[in-house]
Design an enzyme around this catalytic site. Sequence first.
Site, mmCIF file in Angstrom:
data_model
loop_
_atom_site.group_PDB
_atom_site.id
_atom_site.type_symbol
_atom_site.label_atom_id
_atom_site.label_comp_id
_atom_site.label_asym_id
_atom_site.label_seq_id
_atom_site.Cartn_x
_atom_site.Cartn_y
_atom_site.Cartn_z
ATOM 1 N N GLY A 71 -1.681 2.142 4.353
ATOM 2 C CA GLY A 71 -0.585 1.235 4.676
ATOM 3 C C GLY A 71 -0.786 0.542 6.015
ATOM 4 O O GLY A 71 -0.495 -0.649 6.163
ATOM 5 N N THR A 72 -1.275 1.279 6.993
ATOM 6 C CA THR A 72 -1.456 0.714 8.336
ATOM 7 C C THR A 72 -2.443 -0.449 8.307
ATOM 8 O O THR A 72 -2.170 -1.526 8.848
ATOM 9 C CB THR A 72 -1.950 1.806 9.308
ATOM 10 O OG1 THR A 72 -0.968 2.853 9.333
ATOM 11 C CG2 THR A 72 -2.169 1.265 10.703
ATOM 12 N N ASN A 151 11.306 3.833 6.375
ATOM 13 C CA ASN A 151 10.754 5.177 6.253
ATOM 14 C C ASN A 151 11.625 6.244 6.918
ATOM 15 O O ASN A 151 11.565 7.400 6.548
ATOM 16 C CB ASN A 151 9.336 5.225 6.834
ATOM 17 C CG ASN A 151 9.235 4.545 8.177
ATOM 18 O OD1 ASN A 151 9.543 3.352 8.310
ATOM 19 N ND2 ASN A 151 8.825 5.284 9.181
ATOM 20 N N GLN A 179 7.158 2.723 1.344
ATOM 21 C CA GLN A 179 8.164 3.732 0.989
ATOM 22 C C GLN A 179 8.874 3.449 -0.329
ATOM 23 O O GLN A 179 9.455 4.360 -0.919
ATOM 24 C CB GLN A 179 9.211 3.844 2.110
ATOM 25 C CG GLN A 179 8.679 4.463 3.393
ATOM 26 C CD GLN A 179 8.370 5.955 3.268
ATOM 27 O OE1 GLN A 179 8.907 6.652 2.402
ATOM 28 N NE2 GLN A 179 7.504 6.450 4.120
ATOM 29 N N SER A 199 0.609 2.348 0.197
ATOM 30 C CA SER A 199 -0.236 3.468 0.630
ATOM 31 C C SER A 199 -0.249 4.553 -0.436
ATOM 32 O O SER A 199 0.788 4.887 -1.015
ATOM 33 C CB SER A 199 0.296 4.027 1.951
ATOM 34 O OG SER A 199 -0.430 5.176 2.305
ATOM 35 N N HIS A 201 -1.085 7.917 -0.138
ATOM 36 C CA HIS A 201 -0.679 9.306 0.135
ATOM 37 C C HIS A 201 0.825 9.505 0.166
ATOM 38 O O HIS A 201 1.299 10.626 0.265
ATOM 39 C CB HIS A 201 -1.346 9.835 1.420
ATOM 40 C CG HIS A 201 -0.769 9.324 2.700
ATOM 41 N ND1 HIS A 201 0.108 10.057 3.449
ATOM 42 C CD2 HIS A 201 -0.960 8.163 3.369
ATOM 43 C CE1 HIS A 201 0.427 9.364 4.543
ATOM 44 N NE2 HIS A 201 -0.209 8.211 4.505
ATOM 45 N N THR A 237 -18.146 -0.393 2.482
ATOM 46 C CA THR A 237 -18.297 0.271 1.185
ATOM 47 C C THR A 237 -16.953 0.828 0.723
ATOM 48 O O THR A 237 -16.235 1.465 1.497
ATOM 49 C CB THR A 237 -19.340 1.408 1.288
ATOM 50 O OG1 THR A 237 -20.561 0.831 1.747
ATOM 51 C CG2 THR A 237 -19.554 2.101 -0.048
ATOM 52 N N CYS A 325 9.438 12.883 20.061
ATOM 53 C CA CYS A 325 8.846 13.783 21.058
ATOM 54 C C CYS A 325 7.495 14.306 20.589
ATOM 55 O O CYS A 325 6.608 14.534 21.382
ATOM 56 C CB CYS A 325 9.764 14.959 21.336
ATOM 57 S SG CYS A 325 11.303 14.432 22.066
HETATM 58 C C1 PLP Z 1 3.457 5.768 6.082
HETATM 59 C C2 PLP Z 1 3.829 4.357 6.302
HETATM 60 C C3 PLP Z 1 2.883 3.403 6.717
HETATM 61 C C4 PLP Z 1 1.474 3.773 7.071
HETATM 62 O O1 PLP Z 1 0.715 4.082 5.941
HETATM 63 P P1 PLP Z 1 -0.651 4.915 6.136
HETATM 64 O O2 PLP Z 1 -1.276 4.880 4.773
HETATM 65 O O3 PLP Z 1 -0.239 6.297 6.535
HETATM 66 O O4 PLP Z 1 -1.459 4.220 7.153
HETATM 67 C C5 PLP Z 1 3.289 2.099 6.855
HETATM 68 N N1 PLP Z 1 4.553 1.733 6.595
HETATM 69 C C6 PLP Z 1 5.492 2.601 6.186
HETATM 70 C C7 PLP Z 1 6.866 2.127 5.889
HETATM 71 C C8 PLP Z 1 5.170 3.947 6.036
HETATM 72 O O5 PLP Z 1 6.098 4.807 5.664
#
Ligand code: PLP
Length: 398
Positions: A71-72, A151, A179, A199, A201, A237, A325
């Site tokens: 996602g990032t 999120n 999300q 994403s 995971h 790749t 934190c």
């Molecule tokens: C988890 C999340 C991301 C980041 O995704 P990753 O695959 O962990 O890099 C981006 N946006 C939202 C809203 C998320 O919950």
Amino acid sequence: MRRVYMDHSATTPMDPEIAQSVLKYMVEDFGNPSSIHAFGREARKAVEEARERVASAIGANPAEIIFTSGGTEADNMAILGVATANCKKGTHIITSTVEHHAGLDTCKHLEKNGFTVTYIPVDETGRVRVADVARAITKNTILITIMHANNEVGTIQPIEEIGKLAREKGVYFHVDAVQSVGKIPVHVDELNVDLMSISSHKIYGPKGVGCLYVRKGVRLTPITHGGSQERKRRAGTENVPGIVGFGLAMEKAVQDLRDEAPRLTRMRDRLIKGILERLDHTQLNGHPTERLPHNVNFSFQFIEGESLLLMLDMKGVAASSGSACTSGSLDPSHVLLAMGIPHEVAHGSLRLTLGRVNTEADVDYILEVLPPIVERLRAMSPLNAGYQVTARECSAHV
Ligand SMILES: *Cc1c(COP(=O)(O)O)cnc(C)c1O
């Protein structure tokens, strides 16, 4: 001891069947998709099948899917890619104050490089107002980037309307749907989006993989340089095992949605009701109805989220807190603050996010262990001076 995982918005356990397929593409069919021999062709076929699965899950064309490391990277690719490709047209970007840091920090980076960014505020439920977005659009605007669902507090944004607006004004619209996919319906045409991040995971697939949907015709400059993979839009790749797992996870997430969303909603609502009944000085954060089916977010006055997390952990409960934190900063969540929640209340926040592994018995367990922990922390807390006063005032009235 019972163990209850209620942190599915942080990550999900990989589906065991999907893990088997991932393993196969690590050990047996390990070829490089760019190789022309049989090993390579096998891997290429798997990547293209996964692309079809991902595309069909969101109503897209396979050619519109760019696989990323998650996602990032998808958020970075969308925002930086559109900004770079369209900077001659304009240098203004619109986003919201409650975005994930992957979006927010990318916008901040662009601000240091000559772009201007408007951060649309949210109401007390965490929603942006479409009228605010409309008012922010200028001739110089090239991109609107707003998340589908938050999120932290689970609030769902009016994406369809914002998309309509963006299209009328000829502005690209990117949506972080990390999300929302698998929790609520996500269809690129119904939502009127041009770019969308997903994403793996967060939907029971492997970590380190995801995608950016890019509507045909959108001008996007690549952010990585090297090979000509992903139609020259993302060099490197391909993560074949990850992509295979992601494709299967997308297919399953969409198939399961019809049964899983109402099941999660029932558990969510029982948690909300049960906690509010058992504890005073407690508020639900986020929207009461425009909310992800698996998200519960509370603020408990007079306590700190971290202590609560540690004590829940000792009871086998995995949850998360709205204060950051853990990431080395004492600032409470930017999302809760943007919703107008005072610092001290935002500090005492708790996020529980349900998933496939949770049952009604888990909900019972939370309702059993959480209230006594909150009461104990309040009794110990230096912040509870206010609580004592309130309690005394209260009894004075009785
Ligand atoms: C988890 C999340 C991301 C980041 O995704 P990753 O695959 O962990 O890099 C981006 N946006 C939202 C809203 C998320 O919950």
